[in-house]
Design a protein around this motif. Structure first.
Motif, PDB file in Angstrom:
ATOM      1  N   CYS A   1       0.874 -36.990   9.051  1.00  0.00           N
ATOM      2  CA  CYS A   1       0.719 -38.086   8.094  1.00  0.00           C
ATOM      3  C   CYS A   1       1.903 -39.050   8.201  1.00  0.00           C
ATOM      4  CB  CYS A   1       0.599 -37.548   6.671  1.00  0.00           C
ATOM      5  SG  CYS A   1       2.112 -36.837   6.014  1.00  0.00           S
TER       6      CYS A   1
ATOM      7  N   CYS B   1      -1.152 -36.231   0.858  1.00  0.00           N
ATOM      8  CA  CYS B   1      -1.429 -35.448   2.060  1.00  0.00           C
ATOM      9  C   CYS B   1      -1.408 -33.972   1.676  1.00  0.00           C
ATOM     10  CB  CYS B   1      -0.402 -35.720   3.155  1.00  0.00           C
ATOM     11  SG  CYS B   1      -0.686 -34.660   4.589  1.00  0.00           S
TER      12      CYS B   1
ATOM     13  N   CYS C   1       0.992 -31.357   3.932  1.00  0.00           N
ATOM     14  CA  CYS C   1       2.436 -31.189   3.750  1.00  0.00           C
ATOM     15  C   CYS C   1       2.849 -31.463   2.311  1.00  0.00           C
ATOM     16  CB  CYS C   1       3.213 -32.068   4.729  1.00  0.00           C
ATOM     17  SG  CYS C   1       2.959 -33.816   4.469  1.00  0.00           S
TER      18      CYS C   1
ATOM     19  N   CYS D   1       3.853 -32.573  10.132  1.00  0.00           N
ATOM     20  CA  CYS D   1       2.575 -33.142   9.722  1.00  0.00           C
ATOM     21  C   CYS D   1       2.370 -34.467  10.439  1.00  0.00           C
ATOM     22  CB  CYS D   1       2.565 -33.342   8.210  1.00  0.00           C
ATOM     23  SG  CYS D   1       0.927 -33.722   7.592  1.00  0.00           S
TER      24      CYS D   1
END
Ligand SMILES: [Zn+2]
Length: 294
Positions: free
Chosen positions: A239, A270, A273, A237
């Motif tokens: 993030c 997020c 994920c 991810c």
């Protein structure tokens, strides 16, 4: 026979007229199940979409180029969003991760019911230069493989034969997941196009084949292909705590402090994920600087 890391194998078949890709995405799907707490049918719907997105990503030119795939159907599972880049780092989610549906009459997971048979498949491709390409097609069955075939034909003018499958046990273990893609190259003969259409018919149960033979075994047994380019596919991810902090900052001091007052923390979630970034009073004060208003 499936591998610990998800992989895509690509080679040319049929006298060099067809690009063949075989993907083993077992590890990728297993990670999605664990991260999102997916029900079997949600795992199948998201897993098939991630497998197709990994294939699309394998055509991206730069490692920084990105793809965003959205399957927005009228099914019980809600919208599926997957993104990935040219390095084959992917992440994604489904709106209702715990969705449960009865098995179909043939004993298979009802992916079409989860996704929905009406709606759209949208692909946004951002090569980092100029305006991103946006392609959309109508869903055909919600079973994902047919929907991506329709997308390739109508939006990219590339007939592509696709088989996708995800095997999931009722307790959330994925013994096999992946796909086979046969894409005739531009200018391919009529025979090559027929070959692709016929060949894909052998993969109605591709997830079981992945579990039994692995991607390499499929290449060898079904296509006599010994050599293929191979690349890893990884769940990753984009993030980070820094990005989450930027989200808190964009919320503004007043709203962030109001949330702190209610719950003692500001949580940035997020969806891709399923990670929570938690900011407590001292973190929020540090972000905005100064002494804070309370
Ligand atoms: Zn994330």
């Amino acid at each position: 026979m499936q591998e610990n890391v998800s992989k895509i194998y690509k080679t040319l078949v049929c006298g060099g007229e067809i690009s063949l890709a075989v993907l083993d995405t077992t590890a990728l799907v297993q990670e999605c199940i664990l991260r999102h707490g997916l029900s079997p049918v949600a795992a199948a719907a998201l897993g098939r979409t991630m497998t197709a997105t990994a294939y699309l990503c394998s055509w991206l030119k730069g490692k920084e180029s990105r793809l965003y795939v959205t399957v927005a159907g009228n099914g019980k599972g809600g919208k599926i969003s997957v993104s990935g880049d040219g390095a084959l780092h992917l992440c994604g989610n489904i709106a209702v991760p715990g969705v449960e549906l009865p098995l179909r009459a043939d004993g298979k997971l009802d992916v079409g019911g989860c996704v929905g048979r009406e709606g759209t498949l949208t692909v946004v491709r951002d090569d980092g230069e100029g305006v991103p390409f946006v392609g959309t097609s109508a869903l055909l069955s919600g079973e994902i493989a047919e929907d991506f075939s329709a997308y390739f034909l109508t939006s990219e003018q590339r007939p592509t034969a696709i088989a996708l499958g995800v095997l999931v046990t009722p307790d959330g273990v994925c013994p096999g997941a992946g796909g086979v893609f046969l894409q005739p190259l531009p200018g391919a003969s009529e025979e090559a196009v027929c070959y692709a259409e016929n060949a894909i018919g052998k993969f109605s149960n591709v997830s079981a084949l992945i579990a039994r033979l692995g991607a390499k075994g499929i290449l060898k047994e079904y296509f006599s292909a010994e050599d293929a380019d191979v690349r890893d596919i990884v769940f990753r991810c984009r993030c980070s705590r820094e990005r989450a902090a930027a989200a808190v900052l964009s919320m503004g001091r007043e709203d962030a402090e109001a949330l702190l007052g209610e719950t003692g923390e500001v949580v940035v979630h997020c969806h891709d994920c399923n990670t929570d970034y938690i900011f407590r009073k001292k973190d929020v004060a540090a972000l905005f600087g100064g002494e804070g208003s309370k």
